[in-house]
Design a protein around this motif. Structure first.
Motif, PDB file in Angstrom:
ATOM      1  N   THR A 109       0.822  -1.073  -0.029  1.00 29.92           N
ATOM      2  CA  THR A 109      -0.141   0.047  -0.005  1.00 29.92           C
ATOM      3  C   THR A 109       0.786   1.071   0.043  1.00 29.92           C
ATOM      4  O   THR A 109       2.164   1.283   0.251  1.00 29.92           O
ATOM      5  CB  THR A 109      -0.887   0.326   1.300  1.00 29.92           C
ATOM      6  N   GLU A 140      -0.493  -3.350  -5.990  1.00 27.59           N
ATOM      7  CA  GLU A 140      -0.982  -2.653  -4.760  1.00 27.59           C
ATOM      8  C   GLU A 140      -1.956  -3.750  -4.139  1.00 27.59           C
ATOM      9  O   GLU A 140      -2.656  -4.567  -4.732  1.00 27.59           O
ATOM     10  CB  GLU A 140      -1.926  -1.405  -5.290  1.00 27.59           C
ATOM     11  N   ARG A 150      -4.399   5.521  -1.675  1.00 23.49           N
ATOM     12  CA  ARG A 150      -4.195   4.416  -2.704  1.00 23.49           C
ATOM     13  C   ARG A 150      -3.494   5.044  -3.805  1.00 23.49           C
ATOM     14  O   ARG A 150      -3.387   6.239  -4.131  1.00 23.49           O
ATOM     15  CB  ARG A 150      -5.639   4.185  -3.501  1.00 23.49           C
ATOM     16  N   LEU A 157       3.296   3.281  -8.658  1.00 19.50           N
ATOM     17  CA  LEU A 157       3.705   2.229  -7.701  1.00 19.50           C
ATOM     18  C   LEU A 157       5.026   1.711  -8.156  1.00 19.50           C
ATOM     19  O   LEU A 157       5.908   1.381  -7.272  1.00 19.50           O
ATOM     20  CB  LEU A 157       2.396   1.214  -7.494  1.00 19.50           C
TER      21      LEU A 157
END
Ligand code: GLU
Length: 381
Positions: A109, A140, A150, A157
């Motif tokens: 996360t 994720e 998020r 990410l």
């Protein structure tokens, strides 16, 4: 000149949902994935560390659950991810096993890459997998990540993961072969850019905002990812993932866009340690340790005379002797534990603390020395 794939030793490959999941049937593109696994096996066989950031959980899960097309509510995409991630992980594990490679799933996360303590844990686990020659497969953790916390897109990410583990290359596989001066679908004068040396406002303006229904990231999140990657010392490339063996294609000079970093992961990390973090305490070291640090060694508990401040494991601390500040580092122990092991040889750590901690108080990778790294005057006090 663009770099050669063969020169990189730690590579993160980001694979988007649109490539992995056949939109019409809502199934994985097995043949394509098997070919990508060949590319991965080639890299792996020549000794490179390889990590995969794979999307596709939501795209797969929504079909299985029979959810309608169009945007999903947060709980719906979380439910879809819960269902899809199982299939996704199993598939990666199978296609890599075919080449004798072990896969390990890591679900992260935002806070795992942004909060220091969790960051250190995520980093340590990932590095351990690499050391054992496994290929981490990362996504994720969509089932627990709420909208405020998020990433939402795996481009950024992947860039955070790449800088976190000190990768020297991030490859984003996309449904386009790189960045154009304008959207090529609608503008016949759009020109392809093979190399971006620096991300200027003009470059950002070239990245429109389009995102397809199945994948979230458009060119905008890719350029944002490029900013994160290149400022963390990682080169990035956007390449067309739609062909079979897409990495081989890049290696053979296929069209793509390179975003170059002026730095390298080790230097970028040291600059970050030196400048970006507020020190929470001070370690006073003896003369021997001060000399050892200058010659590139880690700081061991035995060389620390006194501890000041209330810091936690992973915090930045100032390192100094009686005369002067020697540098900064990320400390491997909480202040209380640190105070108990200073002046003692590392082999006694377990007996003193009751757990086998790190041999080093500050590992040399986590150390930025004042005379080697530029610490802004305002921060060096
Ligand atoms: N984490 C999402 C998934 O696995 C994908 C996000 C993205 O497409 O970038 O479905």
């Amino acid at each position: 000149m663009s770099p050669e794939i063969g020169q990189f030793r730690r590579i993160v490959l980001k694979v988007g949902s649109a490539l992995l999941v056949d939109r019409a049937r809502g199934r994985l593109n097995h043949a394509w994935l098997a070919a990508l696994a060949e590319d991965i096996a080639d890299l792996h066989a020549r000794g490179a560390d390889v990590l995969v950031v794979s999307s596709g959980a939501i795209a797969m899960g929504r079909t299985v659950l029979g959810l309608p097309a169009g945007p999903l509510k947060l709980e719906e995409s979380q439910a879809a991810a819960a269902v899809g991630q199982i299939a996704l992980a199993r598939t990666w594990s199978e296609v890599l096993a075919h080449h004798g490679i072990t896969a390990g799933q890591i679900l992260v996360t935002l806070s795992d890459t942004e909060e220091r303590r969790r960051y250190l844990n995520a980093r340590a686990t990932t590095l351990k997998l690499l050391e054992m020659r496994a290929v981490p497969v990362i996504n994720e953790n969509d089932t627990v990540a709420t909208s405020e916390i998020r990433y939402g897109d795996n481009d950024r990410l992947a860039a955070r993961v790449a800088t976190m583990i000190g990768a020297d290359l991030l490859v984003l596989f996309s449904d386009i072969d790189g960045l154009y001066t304008a959207p090529p679908a609608s503008d016949p004068n759009a020109e392809h850019l093979p190399i971006v040396e620096r991300i200027t406002p003009a470059i950002e303006a070239m990245a429109g905002g389009a995102a397809s229904e199945i994948s979230r990231g458009g060119m905008r999140t890719k350029v944002e990812a490029a900013k994160i990657a290149t400022s963390g010392g990682t080169h990035m490339v956007i390449a067309d993932g739609r062909t079979k063996n897409p990495l081989k294609r890049v290696a053979e000079g296929g069209r793509c866009t390179w975003f170059l970093t002026p730095s390298n992961p080790a230097t970028a990390r040291k600059t970050w340690i030196a400048g970006a973090l507020e020190p929470r305490g001070t370690l006073y070291v003896d003369e021997g340790a001060a000399r050892a640090l200058q010659s590139g060694a880690s700081l061991l508990p035995v060389g620390v005379r006194r501890v000041e401040g209330s810091f936690a494991r992973g915090d930045a601390v100032t390192i100094r002797d009686d005369q002067r500040i020697l540098g900064r580092g990320l400390v491997a122990y909480d202040a209380d534990d640190a105070a108990r092991i200073i002046g003692r040889p590392s082999r006694e750590i377990e007996a003193i603390l009751g757990y086998p901690g790190r041999t080093e108080m500050v590992h040399r990778d986590d150390l930025a020395l004042t005379d080697r790294t530029v610490i802004p005057a305002s921060l060096s006090a």
